[in-house]
Design a protein around this motif. Sequence first.
Motif, short mmCIF file in Angstrom:
data_model
loop_
_atom_site.label_atom_id
_atom_site.label_comp_id
_atom_site.label_asym_id
_atom_site.label_seq_id
_atom_site.Cartn_x
_atom_site.Cartn_y
_atom_site.Cartn_z
N UNK A 47 0.73 -1.18 -0.09
CA UNK A 47 0.03 0.10 0.12
C UNK A 47 0.82 1.15 0.00
N UNK A 48 1.96 1.13 0.69
CA UNK A 48 2.92 2.40 0.82
C UNK A 48 3.59 2.50 -0.46
N UNK A 49 3.89 1.60 -1.17
CA UNK A 49 4.43 1.77 -2.58
C UNK A 49 3.34 2.37 -3.50
N UNK A 50 2.31 1.79 -3.48
CA UNK A 50 1.39 2.17 -4.39
C UNK A 50 1.16 3.65 -4.24
N UNK A 51 1.08 4.22 -3.15
CA UNK A 51 0.94 5.41 -2.72
C UNK A 51 2.21 6.39 -3.42
N UNK A 52 3.38 5.86 -3.09
CA UNK A 52 4.61 6.50 -3.45
C UNK A 52 4.80 6.56 -5.04
N UNK A 53 4.19 5.36 -5.59
CA UNK A 53 4.24 5.47 -7.02
C UNK A 53 3.30 6.32 -7.70
N UNK A 54 2.01 6.86 -7.10
CA UNK A 54 0.99 7.42 -7.47
C UNK A 54 1.45 9.10 -7.53
N UNK A 55 2.29 9.44 -6.50
CA UNK A 55 2.68 10.77 -6.44
C UNK A 55 4.08 11.13 -6.68
N UNK A 56 4.98 10.10 -7.14
CA UNK A 56 6.17 10.51 -7.30
C UNK A 56 6.22 11.24 -8.47
N UNK A 57 7.34 12.49 -8.40
CA UNK A 57 7.64 13.22 -9.57
C UNK A 57 9.04 13.13 -9.92
N UNK B 192 9.16 2.57 -8.97
CA UNK B 192 9.50 3.82 -8.42
C UNK B 192 10.70 4.54 -8.85
N UNK B 193 11.90 3.84 -8.96
CA UNK B 193 13.05 4.40 -9.13
C UNK B 193 13.02 4.85 -10.53
N UNK B 194 12.45 3.97 -11.57
CA UNK B 194 12.46 4.23 -12.92
C UNK B 194 11.47 5.42 -13.21
N UNK B 195 10.56 5.83 -12.21
CA UNK B 195 9.57 6.98 -12.47
C UNK B 195 10.57 8.07 -11.79
N UNK B 196 10.81 7.83 -10.66
CA UNK B 196 11.65 9.11 -10.07
C UNK B 196 12.91 9.72 -10.81
N UNK B 197 13.48 8.90 -11.80
CA UNK B 197 14.68 9.35 -12.51
C UNK B 197 13.84 9.52 -14.22
N UNK B 198 12.75 9.56 -14.43
CA UNK B 198 12.09 9.88 -15.48
C UNK B 198 12.54 9.02 -16.99
N UNK B 199 12.78 7.71 -16.34
CA UNK B 199 12.99 6.71 -17.51
C UNK B 199 12.16 5.59 -17.82
N UNK B 200 10.84 5.79 -17.06
CA UNK B 200 9.74 4.59 -16.95
C UNK B 200 9.45 4.22 -18.21
N UNK B 201 9.60 5.15 -19.15
CA UNK B 201 9.26 4.65 -20.71
C UNK B 201 10.29 3.96 -21.50
N UNK B 202 11.36 3.97 -20.59
CA UNK B 202 12.61 3.12 -21.41
C UNK B 202 13.21 2.14 -20.97
N UNK B 203 12.74 1.87 -19.65
CA UNK B 203 13.32 0.37 -18.89
C UNK B 203 12.39 -0.51 -18.78
N UNK B 204 12.98 -1.82 -18.98
CA UNK B 204 11.91 -2.92 -18.88
C UNK B 204 12.62 -3.59 -17.73
N UNK B 205 11.49 -3.68 -16.59
CA UNK B 205 11.94 -4.16 -15.28
C UNK B 205 11.57 -5.69 -15.39
N UNK B 206 12.42 -6.49 -15.13
CA UNK B 206 12.45 -7.89 -15.49
C UNK B 206 12.78 -8.78 -13.96
N UNK B 207 11.96 -9.28 -13.43
CA UNK B 207 12.26 -10.36 -12.21
C UNK B 207 12.89 -11.55 -12.74
N UNK B 208 13.85 -12.25 -11.85
CA UNK B 208 14.50 -13.27 -12.23
C UNK B 208 13.89 -14.24 -11.53
N UNK B 209 13.40 -15.52 -11.89
CA UNK B 209 12.68 -16.58 -11.16
C UNK B 209 13.60 -17.78 -11.45
#
Length: 925
Positions: free
Chosen positions: A361-371, A425-442
């Motif tokens: 919930x905290x992360x959702x809120x953080x993502x919603x308001x990050x500039x 969040x960090x991708x959005x924080x540094x303005x690169x959300x549209x160019x970074x593919x976040x990929x979890x490793x299983x």
Amino acid sequence: MEDVSGLIERLGELHQRTRETPLFNPVFQLGLDLSRALEAGEIDLNALEGLVSELECESMQSRSKRLRRLVAPVDPATNSAALEDTFQADDIAEFKAQWERPQLHAVFTAHPTFLLTPDQSNAVAQAASKQDDIGAEVCITGASRPQVTLEYEHARAMRAISHAQIARDGIVAEALAHAAGKWPDEWHAIQPLPFRFASWVGYDMDGRTDIKWYDSIGFRLGEKAERLEHYTASLEAIDADHALLDVLRPALAYARSRAADFGEDLTVPEAMSEAANRLTADDPHKLLSLTPLIDALESEAREAATERAIKLKTLAAAMRADGLGMGWIHFRVNSSQLHNAIRRRIDPDNALDLSSKGAMATLRELLARVKPLRSNFAALAIESSTAIRQFLAMAQILAHVDADAPIRMLIAECEQPSTILAALYFAKLFGIEDKVDVSPLFETESALEHGGRFLDALLAEEAYQHYARLRGRLCIQTGFSDAGRFVGQIPASLAIERLQGRLSEAMETNGLTDVAALIFNTHGESMGRGAHPDSFADRLTWPLSSWAKRRFARAGIRLEPEVSFQGGDGYLFFATPELARATLGRIVEHRPAETDINAPVDPFYRRTDISLDFYRAIRAHQREHLESKTYSRAVTAFGLGLLNSTGSRVSRRQSDLSADRDMSLRQIRAIPHNAILQQLGYPVNVIAGIGSAADGNYEEVAALLMESERGLQLLRLARSSNALASIKTVAAYGELFNSAYWASRPYRGTESHLSDACEVLAEYLTKDDRTGVFRRLASRLRVDALKLHRLLALIPNENPLEDRENIRRTIGAAQALRLALLQHMFIKAVSIPTFSRANDISRDDVLEMVFSLRVEDALAQMRRAYPTNYPQITDFAVDAPSDYPDGDGEGYTAIQRDFIDPIERAYGLVLRLSTAIANEFGAHG
């Protein structure tokens, strides 16, 4: 036994004695025969080195033949004809659909997998690239091994990618030529993109701290310069006076200068500031996007003659695929690094459970308001968090190197959705959300077991859905390193397959069928790390099966398969232009991104009452080994001493001498773990458990496997591994530490000259546990192997290994020769005169170092105790006379010559035999 054929003949004779005495060990007996001859002076280390060279030569030929077999045919003309046969489209729409979608993303990765020296790799590749018989030209033996640095790994990756690009250009040009001939009025609409290439070499921070942030920037700038050089040369070949060369040439010069800037040591703020300011300053030659050049080339092609148009469109296709670099890049961090970074933002007191609903919930809120925040190289230079530093580096690359090519952010050991939200969040924080593919490793057992629930939860997150649609794809990574080590290779493959199926379900459930699924299978190379050794078709479908692909196809989800070509072995597929073209040709033929949606259901997935129990039983058997102190002690009995150093990333986490006896398997990384199993003679993580899983139900399991495409593929992996395996060899290594063997060896005066050394060894080893450990392990493996052979006897071998017995005997001869060398080292070590304890290291410690093959450490202590270089009285200009020293001043030269040097030389031969054995297995790690 003067040559390898003599060793093999003798080993065959010894094998006959197992009929009389089942416990008789031919491999150990041959090692004893060689040891007796060596210690009696009948042969010497020079003679043994000759045998080692012969075994090395045969193994290099074996490796080259295997490489050629996997990608054959290698002849360029034959490959062109084979490509022409794939052009089956009836109309241009169908042709566009086939050729404008990558059949494969190929990622050139690097870990400790550079087994061969550069000259050896080149020799293997050159021999495999030709149609001729493979002979002595591949036999580069005894070569000195250069240190494997990160720079070396990166250079080899770029070399492989360059050959892949050239091969892709050839394939694209031939596809365009076909289209121009068949649809002369429409072919200009085609924009081929059959392959994408990428690399993480220089950007992977998981498990290492030696890559500085400016190293990654420097590598990326160097890649930009190298790719611009290729683009420039291609355009010059089309037209030496082309107008776009006025853009490319100065851009190339600019990129080279900036790469040189970041190739320097930038730890000093002044130096970093100068380099950063030159890169960030406006410059007409900076060139951050190729889109205008691609549009210009396509536009010109529409008005040009066909031959010139094909060349222009081929260059445009290369630019479209690679961007301003040698390919796309993958940064990689560990989930714990991301957790540490996000806690600074939401949980500075370290009181929040990041897997909890509260954290989500905290992360959702953080993502919603990050500039978004602006950042620069100074912010990057002072950042202490590894994860944040990676995001800052990506931001600078996208702003100042290549604005178009997206960047992958791979997250290792990712087991909870909050980790992905933190990355977003960090991708959005540094303005690169549209160019970074976040990929979890299983990859871990836990990640694979709970991965389905992870994906269900993650894809239900509104923020993630928005992000996936923004990117047009969602990415996951599945790996075989830790999975194959802690679960077993066959269970890992089946668990990964189920996880891929769960991904398709989660995408469908959450309405994400409008985005692509990019599945990166980092299976790496070598038997037992997910790279199936039987055929290239198996290599492509083993990590992403037809069953999994059909799940996506039926859901209407576009699939983007991605695999790794890792280090020395993977790069061999692209080591020459001929091999690169053959490799890509086989991929085009097999079309891994496509599947027959109407294919009948494989019985393996229909008869889950049998197949699921089969999977669970193998997995349980593998877990028993992993949890067994017997298995752990056997695998770590020699530490990493049987392995050459094959990479810039350390293979073992540090421990002191006292911890060696209780070394955990988690102290050894996955690649060397698999390599040690092969060196000990039995790939447990591939073979073990299959026979036991069929116990009591052989006929039904055999019938299912024979009827199933997937089942037969499982068997081909098991047979390929089993064909090279030897439980007798596993048992033989335990006998090295058998006190009774050493006490009995000089019995009745057979080797009286070794009596003292054998007595010391016998007494010292009374407290050693390794004989019992290896015997117990061999017994467990034997019981399981009997059941495996009973199962395999019911199933015809569709692809038997050629010359199987000779290959097995060759490996057996190499193992026996190594056992003789190890005994020589043990005898020499205990024969050195006793020296006093110094620096908390005793003589027993040094002996234990030798027995655990920490030979370099042992030699350093021996040389300290018995120096051969020391001050001479004549070095001093002292006026007063002295009659002392009155000796000849030879010091410990004889000890060096008779004991220390032979140990060092014997160990060098041991490691050369390790290379030969790895070659026979097709391994590089």
